[in-house]
Scaffold this motif. Structure first.
Motif, PDB file in Angstrom:
ATOM      1  N   LYS B 298      15.492  56.728   4.812  1.00  0.00           N
ATOM      2  CA  LYS B 298      14.221  56.008   4.765  1.00  0.00           C
ATOM      3  C   LYS B 298      13.329  56.376   5.942  1.00  0.00           C
ATOM      4  O   LYS B 298      13.806  56.878   6.965  1.00  0.00           O
ATOM      5  CB  LYS B 298      14.458  54.502   4.709  1.00  0.00           C
ATOM      6  CG  LYS B 298      15.336  53.958   5.804  1.00  0.00           C
ATOM      7  CD  LYS B 298      15.760  52.533   5.491  1.00  0.00           C
ATOM      8  CE  LYS B 298      16.705  52.049   6.576  1.00  0.00           C
ATOM      9  NZ  LYS B 298      17.385  50.811   6.266  1.00  0.00           N
ATOM     10  N   VAL B 299      12.031  56.147   5.738  1.00  0.00           N
ATOM     11  CA  VAL B 299      11.055  56.444   6.781  1.00  0.00           C
ATOM     12  C   VAL B 299      10.331  55.150   7.121  1.00  0.00           C
ATOM     13  O   VAL B 299      10.019  54.353   6.238  1.00  0.00           O
ATOM     14  CB  VAL B 299      10.027  57.490   6.298  1.00  0.00           C
ATOM     15  CG1 VAL B 299       8.997  57.752   7.388  1.00  0.00           C
ATOM     16  CG2 VAL B 299      10.721  58.781   5.909  1.00  0.00           C
ATOM     17  N   TYR B 300      10.076  54.971   8.411  1.00  0.00           N
ATOM     18  CA  TYR B 300       9.331  53.806   8.894  1.00  0.00           C
ATOM     19  C   TYR B 300       8.219  54.339   9.785  1.00  0.00           C
ATOM     20  O   TYR B 300       8.472  55.063  10.748  1.00  0.00           O
ATOM     21  CB  TYR B 300      10.282  52.902   9.693  1.00  0.00           C
ATOM     22  CG  TYR B 300       9.635  51.708  10.352  1.00  0.00           C
ATOM     23  CD1 TYR B 300       9.671  50.461   9.739  1.00  0.00           C
ATOM     24  CD2 TYR B 300       8.990  51.830  11.583  1.00  0.00           C
ATOM     25  CE1 TYR B 300       9.080  49.346  10.349  1.00  0.00           C
ATOM     26  CE2 TYR B 300       8.392  50.729  12.188  1.00  0.00           C
ATOM     27  CZ  TYR B 300       8.445  49.492  11.564  1.00  0.00           C
ATOM     28  OH  TYR B 300       7.853  48.405  12.169  1.00  0.00           O
ATOM     29  N   GLU B 301       6.980  54.006   9.457  1.00  0.00           N
ATOM     30  CA  GLU B 301       5.832  54.508  10.217  1.00  0.00           C
ATOM     31  C   GLU B 301       4.922  53.348  10.589  1.00  0.00           C
ATOM     32  O   GLU B 301       4.706  52.457   9.763  1.00  0.00           O
ATOM     33  CB  GLU B 301       5.021  55.481   9.338  1.00  0.00           C
ATOM     34  CG  GLU B 301       5.717  56.783   9.021  1.00  0.00           C
ATOM     35  CD  GLU B 301       5.580  57.795  10.151  1.00  0.00           C
ATOM     36  OE1 GLU B 301       4.654  57.662  10.968  1.00  0.00           O
ATOM     37  OE2 GLU B 301       6.423  58.715  10.196  1.00  0.00           O
ATOM     38  N   GLU B 302       4.385  53.387  11.805  1.00  0.00           N
ATOM     39  CA  GLU B 302       3.396  52.377  12.201  1.00  0.00           C
ATOM     40  C   GLU B 302       2.063  53.043  12.488  1.00  0.00           C
ATOM     41  O   GLU B 302       2.017  54.074  13.147  1.00  0.00           O
ATOM     42  CB  GLU B 302       3.843  51.675  13.486  1.00  0.00           C
ATOM     43  CG  GLU B 302       4.791  50.531  13.257  1.00  0.00           C
ATOM     44  CD  GLU B 302       5.102  49.824  14.569  1.00  0.00           C
ATOM     45  OE1 GLU B 302       6.136  49.174  14.627  1.00  0.00           O
ATOM     46  OE2 GLU B 302       4.301  49.954  15.540  1.00  0.00           O
ATOM     47  N   VAL B 303       0.991  52.433  11.998  1.00  0.00           N
ATOM     48  CA  VAL B 303      -0.349  52.960  12.256  1.00  0.00           C
ATOM     49  C   VAL B 303      -1.192  51.809  12.802  1.00  0.00           C
ATOM     50  O   VAL B 303      -1.169  50.706  12.246  1.00  0.00           O
ATOM     51  CB  VAL B 303      -0.976  53.499  10.953  1.00  0.00           C
ATOM     52  CG1 VAL B 303      -2.366  54.063  11.219  1.00  0.00           C
ATOM     53  CG2 VAL B 303      -0.088  54.557  10.315  1.00  0.00           C
ATOM     54  N   ASN B 304      -1.940  52.080  13.873  1.00  0.00           N
ATOM     55  CA  ASN B 304      -2.842  51.047  14.412  1.00  0.00           C
ATOM     56  C   ASN B 304      -4.011  50.816  13.475  1.00  0.00           C
ATOM     57  O   ASN B 304      -4.585  51.773  12.945  1.00  0.00           O
ATOM     58  CB  ASN B 304      -3.410  51.480  15.763  1.00  0.00           C
ATOM     59  CG  ASN B 304      -2.340  51.475  16.834  1.00  0.00           C
ATOM     60  OD1 ASN B 304      -1.367  50.720  16.729  1.00  0.00           O
ATOM     61  ND2 ASN B 304      -2.512  52.321  17.836  1.00  0.00           N
ATOM     62  N   ILE B 305      -4.385  49.557  13.292  1.00  0.00           N
ATOM     63  CA  ILE B 305      -5.527  49.243  12.429  1.00  0.00           C
ATOM     64  C   ILE B 305      -6.348  48.119  13.044  1.00  0.00           C
ATOM     65  O   ILE B 305      -5.914  47.434  13.971  1.00  0.00           O
ATOM     66  CB  ILE B 305      -5.076  48.781  11.017  1.00  0.00           C
ATOM     67  CG1 ILE B 305      -4.178  47.519  11.134  1.00  0.00           C
ATOM     68  CG2 ILE B 305      -4.343  49.867  10.278  1.00  0.00           C
ATOM     69  CD1 ILE B 305      -3.947  46.818   9.820  1.00  0.00           C
ATOM     70  N   GLU B 306      -7.563  47.921  12.491  1.00  0.00           N
ATOM     71  CA  GLU B 306      -8.307  46.684  12.732  1.00  0.00           C
ATOM     72  C   GLU B 306      -8.372  45.981  11.397  1.00  0.00           C
ATOM     73  O   GLU B 306      -8.786  46.575  10.400  1.00  0.00           O
ATOM     74  CB  GLU B 306      -9.724  46.987  13.224  1.00  0.00           C
ATOM     75  CG  GLU B 306      -9.759  47.496  14.648  1.00  0.00           C
ATOM     76  CD  GLU B 306     -11.168  47.938  15.047  1.00  0.00           C
ATOM     77  OE1 GLU B 306     -12.159  47.335  14.582  1.00  0.00           O
ATOM     78  OE2 GLU B 306     -11.256  48.928  15.800  1.00  0.00           O
ATOM     79  N   LEU B 307      -7.974  44.693  11.381  1.00  0.00           N
ATOM     80  CA  LEU B 307      -7.885  43.974  10.117  1.00  0.00           C
ATOM     81  C   LEU B 307      -8.901  42.836  10.047  1.00  0.00           C
ATOM     82  O   LEU B 307      -9.051  42.065  10.983  1.00  0.00           O
ATOM     83  CB  LEU B 307      -6.462  43.418   9.960  1.00  0.00           C
ATOM     84  CG  LEU B 307      -6.197  42.469   8.786  1.00  0.00           C
ATOM     85  CD1 LEU B 307      -6.347  43.180   7.450  1.00  0.00           C
ATOM     86  CD2 LEU B 307      -4.786  41.865   8.887  1.00  0.00           C
ATOM     87  N   GLU B 308      -9.599  42.761   8.909  1.00  0.00           N
ATOM     88  CA  GLU B 308     -10.432  41.589   8.590  1.00  0.00           C
ATOM     89  C   GLU B 308      -9.748  40.900   7.435  1.00  0.00           C
ATOM     90  O   GLU B 308      -9.570  41.523   6.389  1.00  0.00           O
ATOM     91  CB  GLU B 308     -11.790  42.048   8.062  1.00  0.00           C
ATOM     92  CG  GLU B 308     -12.908  42.083   9.067  1.00  0.00           C
ATOM     93  CD  GLU B 308     -14.185  42.591   8.376  1.00  0.00           C
ATOM     94  OE1 GLU B 308     -14.519  42.098   7.292  1.00  0.00           O
ATOM     95  OE2 GLU B 308     -14.791  43.511   8.936  1.00  0.00           O
ATOM     96  N   GLY B 309      -9.397  39.617   7.572  1.00  0.00           N
ATOM     97  CA  GLY B 309      -8.721  38.901   6.488  1.00  0.00           C
ATOM     98  C   GLY B 309      -7.235  38.819   6.755  1.00  0.00           C
ATOM     99  O   GLY B 309      -6.763  39.120   7.861  1.00  0.00           O
ATOM    100  N   GLU B 310      -6.482  38.438   5.742  1.00  0.00           N
ATOM    101  CA  GLU B 310      -5.038  38.236   5.908  1.00  0.00           C
ATOM    102  C   GLU B 310      -4.238  39.478   5.578  1.00  0.00           C
ATOM    103  O   GLU B 310      -4.736  40.380   4.920  1.00  0.00           O
ATOM    104  CB  GLU B 310      -4.588  37.093   4.998  1.00  0.00           C
ATOM    105  CG  GLU B 310      -5.095  35.745   5.481  1.00  0.00           C
ATOM    106  CD  GLU B 310      -4.432  34.614   4.721  1.00  0.00           C
ATOM    107  OE1 GLU B 310      -3.656  34.906   3.786  1.00  0.00           O
ATOM    108  OE2 GLU B 310      -4.697  33.456   5.074  1.00  0.00           O
TER     109      GLU B 310
END
Lengths: 367, 367
Positions: B298-310
């Motif tokens: 399996k692969v696990y990746e994290e990406v930075n984001i800016e979130l509006e909402g839930e």
């Protein structure tokens, strides 16, 4: 098993050993790369049972151990990682590969199931530079037989005799012979599988670093320093090639390699359409006329030459000429002929280290 | 028929028209290039009956006439000639092509048998730069349907409405919409075959020169100046795409295009092995976690984001995301979601000229 290393370093090592990994799926373990972490080094190895490659990786070692991982998946994943430090760690049967914010968990295979590479006592018998070995392969490999009716001809003869190293390949239509004074008195004659040489030539670089070569009765070992390549040898006697190469000729043509190549390339366009690859040479005093034809039309090409002897009309399979013209490292070459049913020899003007022999095509009518 | 011209010029013209020549052998004449020498110009043309291309060649004309020559053979021979003046001359049915010491005689086909390209009255309706047209094609063509069950979806909709030109492609799983204010009030809606656009985009250059576009009920003509491209249009009504694109969203993610692409590329390595291409997004406050798994790991990746909402958990076919991330011309993008069974919209942060819609994959268990 636990180590860290730079992404580039691991990728480079995978690229090298991958060349020996099998693509077939009969034995999935052979599609893998064996990673062995010892106290002071990390070793990657792969084998398809005919060819085996192992290489060392410069790494920081935290815990010894070993595992087999699928070569294709591992290679693609590592290649796609950013340039940073990679951690490889085995827990139970899973291998965790992490780099910045990426984590890859790959199910490992049992290293006990991975076939052992033959252990060879490295009593280096021959040494040759990477660059020279590359050239030896490039200038002979294309002439090996591609069909398996005579398996020995799918390999290249490695011969040392009278202190001269020769590589010889032949397929019944042409022969390529590259030689070099190696200054070593141990005679040998062994046939290396063509596939092995193709993979090795992808690893060799145009540098002057030595390759150390050791033979056993069934194997050859190439030691490049950080990388070792072990291949089975082919069984059987190679053809006595010396008796095939004529010593004499009746006429000799001197021609510019590139001009001849470009003319034959154009002539072969139509020859190819006709599916015979047939091109005809008409050698006259100061020029060679090359022609070919098919239902679609014909090509007429003139090339300037210097001729010793009388003219001649002779026909060839264009492919056999183009193969050698594309790799011969000499601006000018000699073509030696005896008759239109005898082989033509191609030689370098400035060196005797290369001989190529090609049989003409006999035509029913006069050419 | 007799003309001379520079090798480069002829080769370039052959390269262009060759894209319309047929590769199939049912009608050999369609594998040909029609060469027409008029008093003041040489025209090359080729067609496979769906697509036709003609182009002018800058040449010295000695005698008018016309002939059809096999496109592949002609192209290969010209390409292999040295850079010099080429003479093309027809005698009876044979065409003599000479350049320095090379002569090529090709059997010509009867130009009368060559299908006429449709004559189109060029009342240019739209103008767009080569560069922009290239981008329009690149950013939509990948989303056309590849199977023929609904032939209309194998084309790209060319629509002008409210002075806006839009290209739309969709295949039932995703939709790509590129638009631009063209400032022309003539509304139109026509569907151009995907194959036509692929060939045209190989001819278009990243330059500001105008392409003039004329429509007839069944054809479209692109005029690039020296080159004209005529294609059939596809029959039938395109899907009313407007009603597919939602106006609202419940949450919006801002993310760096490249970071997202590289993470999905790594995740898709395993997704691909599993043959489902399935990747899962878990959107949290400040990061998006991308995972995929197969039997191999399996692969696990994290990406930075800016979130509006839930936050949200949602799954996709990785290919449909990679396709758009590879061509979208914006460093940052918005992803708009409503629920894990509603389409995701991909938009550029700095422009409203592009919308991509992709359907999620419904999972039986919670994602």
């Amino acid at each position: 098993m636990w180590f860290t290393c730079e992404k580039d370093v691991l990728q480079e090592a995978i690229n090298i050993v991958q060349k020996a990994a099998s693509n077939k799926t009969t034995f999935p373990i052979l599609e893998g790369i064996l990673i062995t972490v010892e106290k002071d080094r990390v070793i990657l190895s792969a084998t398809d049972l005919d060819l085996g490659i192992e290489t060392y990786v410069n790494a920081d070692i935290h815990q010894v151990g070993s595992v087999v991982l699928n070569s294709k998946i591992l290679g693609e994943f590592i290649r796609k990682l950013p340039n940073d430090v990679i951690t490889v760690k085995k827990e139970n049967n899973d291998v965790y590969i992490t780099c910045l914010k990426s984590e890859f968990v790959l199910v490992g295979n049992n290293p006990e199931e991975f076939p052992k590479l033959p252990v060879i006592n490295e009593n280096t018998m021959y040494e040759i530079s990477q660059d020279l070995l590359r050239n030896f392969i490039k200038q002979t490999i294309f002439a090996v037989a591609t069909d398996e009716t005579r398996p020995i001809l799918t390999g290249v003869l490695f011969e040392v005799r009278n202190e001269v190293l020769s590589f010889v390949a032949l397929d019944g239509y042409r022969l390529a012979l590259k030689s070099y004074e190696i200054g070593n008195k141990d005679n040998i004659s062994a046939v290396i599988p063509g596939k092995t040489l193709i993979e090795i030539s992808k690893i060799l670089e145009p540098i002057n670093e030595p390759v150390k070569i050791t033979f056993t009765p069934n194997h050859i070992l190439f030691n490049l320093g950080d990388t070792k390549i072990i291949s089975r040898l082919l069984d059987g006697e190679f053809i006595n090639y010396r008796q095939i190469i004529p010593d004499e000729y009746r006429m000799k043509v001197k021609v510019k390699t590139n001009e001849l190549m470009e003319s034959i390339e154009r002539a072969s366009l139509l020859a190819r359409e006709g599916k015979t690859n047939l091109i005809k040479f008409e050698i006259k005093e100061d020029k060679m006329v090359i022609t070919s034809n098919s239902q679609m039309g014909k090509v007429y090409e003139e090339v300037n030459i210097e001729l010793e002897g009388e003219g001649l009309k002779i026909a060839f399979n264009s492919k056999y000429f183009l193969d050698v013209l594309r790799i011969i490292d000499s601006e000018e070459i000699y073509l030696e002929f005896s008759s239109n049913v005898s082989p033509c020899l191609v030689k370098k003007v400035d060196s005797k280290d290369y001989i190529y022999l090609v049989l003409p095509v006999r035509l029913v009518d006069t050419v």
